[in-house]
Design an enzyme around this catalytic site. Sequence first.
Site, PDB file in Angstrom:
ATOM      1  N   CYS A   2       0.846  -1.183   0.000  1.00  0.00           N
ATOM      2  CA  CYS A   2       0.000   0.000   0.000  1.00  0.00           C
ATOM      3  C   CYS A   2       0.889   1.244   0.000  1.00  0.00           C
ATOM      4  CB  CYS A   2      -0.957   0.091   1.179  1.00  0.00           C
ATOM      5  SG  CYS A   2      -2.159  -1.231   1.229  1.00  0.00           S
ATOM      6  N   ARG A  28       4.120  -0.574  -4.586  1.00  0.00           N
ATOM      7  CA  ARG A  28       3.738  -1.016  -3.240  1.00  0.00           C
ATOM      8  C   ARG A  28       2.380  -1.716  -3.222  1.00  0.00           C
ATOM      9  NH1 ARG A  28       6.864   1.462   0.614  1.00  0.00           N
ATOM     10  NH2 ARG A  28       5.315   0.954   2.183  1.00  0.00           N
ATOM     11  N   TRP A  74      -2.672  -2.737  -1.734  1.00  0.00           N
ATOM     12  CA  TRP A  74      -2.392  -4.173  -1.818  1.00  0.00           C
ATOM     13  C   TRP A  74      -3.320  -4.805  -0.783  1.00  0.00           C
ATOM     14  CZ3 TRP A  74      -0.438  -8.100   1.392  1.00  0.00           C
ATOM     15  CH2 TRP A  74      -0.022  -9.265   0.727  1.00  0.00           C
ATOM     16  N   ASN A 100      -2.106   2.312   5.548  1.00  0.00           N
ATOM     17  CA  ASN A 100      -1.229   1.200   5.176  1.00  0.00           C
ATOM     18  C   ASN A 100      -0.963   0.420   6.461  1.00  0.00           C
ATOM     19  OD1 ASN A 100       0.799  -0.472   4.248  1.00  0.00           O
ATOM     20  ND2 ASN A 100       2.373   1.123   4.259  1.00  0.00           N
ATOM     21  N   GLY A 101      -1.190  -0.892   6.450  1.00  0.00           N
ATOM     22  CA  GLY A 101      -0.949  -1.697   7.651  1.00  0.00           C
ATOM     23  C   GLY A 101      -2.178  -2.511   7.994  1.00  0.00           C
ATOM     24  N   GLU A 467      17.327 -18.299  -6.405  1.00  0.00           N
ATOM     25  CA  GLU A 467      16.913 -16.980  -6.882  1.00  0.00           C
ATOM     26  C   GLU A 467      16.449 -17.040  -8.340  1.00  0.00           C
ATOM     27  OE1 GLU A 467      16.115 -14.356  -5.593  1.00  0.00           O
ATOM     28  OE2 GLU A 467      16.287 -12.819  -7.126  1.00  0.00           O
ATOM     29  N   LYS A 471      12.728 -15.804  -9.369  1.00  0.00           N
ATOM     30  CA  LYS A 471      12.504 -14.720 -10.339  1.00  0.00           C
ATOM     31  C   LYS A 471      11.585 -15.189 -11.451  1.00  0.00           C
ATOM     32  CE  LYS A 471      13.630 -12.108  -8.765  1.00  0.00           C
ATOM     33  NZ  LYS A 471      14.074 -11.283  -7.682  1.00  0.00           N
ATOM     34  N   GLU A 474       7.931 -15.575 -10.119  1.00  0.00           N
ATOM     35  CA  GLU A 474       7.165 -14.388  -9.757  1.00  0.00           C
ATOM     36  C   GLU A 474       6.785 -13.516 -10.942  1.00  0.00           C
ATOM     37  OE1 GLU A 474      10.778 -11.941  -7.646  1.00  0.00           O
ATOM     38  OE2 GLU A 474       8.768 -11.241  -7.197  1.00  0.00           O
ATOM     39  N   HIS A 490      17.341 -36.791  -4.482  1.00  0.00           N
ATOM     40  CA  HIS A 490      16.698 -37.288  -3.271  1.00  0.00           C
ATOM     41  C   HIS A 490      15.178 -37.138  -3.328  1.00  0.00           C
ATOM     42  CE1 HIS A 490      20.475 -38.183  -1.345  1.00  0.00           C
ATOM     43  NE2 HIS A 490      20.922 -36.983  -1.684  1.00  0.00           N
ATOM     44  N   LYS A 589       5.995  -4.756  -3.701  1.00  0.00           N
ATOM     45  CA  LYS A 589       7.327  -4.605  -3.129  1.00  0.00           C
ATOM     46  C   LYS A 589       7.149  -4.116  -1.698  1.00  0.00           C
ATOM     47  CE  LYS A 589      11.684  -3.123  -5.131  1.00  0.00           C
ATOM     48  NZ  LYS A 589      12.050  -4.415  -5.728  1.00  0.00           N
TER      49      LYS A 589
END
Length: 594
Positions: A2, A28, A74, A100-101, A467, A471, A474, A490, A589
């Site tokens: 947010c 955000r 968000w 936000n929160g 990573e 990437k 996402e 395994h 983000k």
Amino acid sequence: MCGIIGCVGRGDDTLDTLLDGLDTLEYRGYDSAGVALANGSVQTAKQAGELDALREHLGDQSLSGTVGIGHTRWSTHGPPTDANAHPHCDCTGDVAVVHNGIIENYQELRDELAADHEFLSDTDTEVIPHLIEDALADHEPEAAVRATLDRLEGSFAIAVVIAGTDAIFAARQDSPLVLGIDDDATYLASDVPAFRVHTDRVVYLDDGQFVRLDADGYTVTDFDGTPRSSSVETVDWDPEATGKAGYDHFMLKEIHEQPRALRQCLQGRVDELAGEVTLDIDPEVNRVQFVACGTSYHAALYGAALFRAAGVPAQAFLAHEYAIQTPPIEDDLVVAVSQSGETADTLAAIREADRRGADTLALTNVVGSTMARECTDALFIRSGPEIGVAASKTFSAQLTAVNLLALATVGAGDEDVRELIGALRDLPANIQTVLDESDAREVAREYVDSESFFFIGRRYHHPVALEGALKLKEISYTHAEGFAAGELKHGTLALVTPDTPVFAVVTGDDEAARKTIGNVKEVEARGAPVIAVTDGESDVERYADAVLEVPSTHARTAAVLANVQLQLVAYHVANELGRSIDKPRNLAKSVTVE
Ligand code: F6R
């Protein structure tokens, strides 16, 4: 997670200032957006979808007001609908709030308010304007907002406008808020890019602070009105840093910015002649615990391996696990790796470590971030703003910075320090070579239709395999998994077929490389296409269907180069599939909720 913006003093430009600010905050969250402008009355507009949907909804109507607030969401409580978009208003429409929160006691508050107030959304936020509405019966506007803060539990950054009051009231508790100070206007936002085009002077608010912005400027107090001091700082990056500079996507621009980002990270910190790394921090390092999430966790895994190589016990922990099951802390330095410096899970971990008496270090990109300010020390990776939701240049800079940290504090074990410093110095140019010569686009086109991808690597290349897979997942929404190369056999080898390309990171020709080649042969024998990311030192190419080359260098820096190839693969696969690369679905983000 947010984005909030507010401004006072922009006159007729208030609406445009808010919308332009929201544009830079969309990283955000981008589920919905909205604005509220106030003078005699409060006018709001909000819409589900990205900011463009709000712009379209506004059409030619121009909301006017001397003060304004805006929000890009968000979703946490309630799906991304028009009704759940912020701002939220009270029953009279005279109070508008962006938040936000998470308000943890919202259900209790909503039950209490339900008899006398009409709720229009599913959000936790909506209790705030209704509480303010009630408080206004007995208080002046500023006091009504303060009285409401007393009722809230949880994390919040809020901004409030009230009809007939030419001011914005805002408060911060566990969610970032920063002020922008100009001669004739004052701004408020979740992050500096929202107003950087107007001013480079900023005030970072602390938890528990309340601010009033009006035509006279700003006043900072704590929630009950006691004045608190605040210092004005100057940001050291230009507004252009938040533009796309001609690239199709922020992510592509940020991938290409890596040579510069790493030069900045190294600048003034390495002396090749003397074989020394000097940082402006000097933490005592006997043992290390790294805490981080996502991409930063992969950098933490790599960092822990560096310290272990120097003979220092070191481990990387997922921050959310660390916070609820904190391992014994002896004389450990606890290092938080975080691009934003605001990730709630990582903050919770670092606060727990601090509570137990550990020294803490923030390894972060954002100078005024909560982590940078709360930790005992901060080491900045100096990448400049990263707007693409998927971290790229900041991961490379984290790997570089953690090398510097290890070299400056504990050395490099059996490795030759001068050689390592040389390899770090060569990184920017070597990344440029990868960017100029990469065949990642061709590889992406060849394998774009695969339903699943695997990534393998050993030692320093294990975090790179993780990573590479993250990437790809996402931004392309394609299934991918990264593994320590020895682990595939395994269990997961059962999934390897001619339809599952395997990216194998193999550099040098040491024991790790030879063992990984053994694993490459295992997947090749099952018919999987193999894409080797290699410097050509070993014979892995013999078993590979395609090769992504990196310049020959130290194993530690080869990991950074290999990762750049995998960033490009992820980017091109996502681009071929027409994905929303800078704003992948469901993500944001800076994840400021636990
Ligand atoms: C993935 C990504 C995330 C972040 C994670 C932690 O591309 O960016 O996995 O790494 O959310 O964020 P920071 O580093 O800001 O703590």
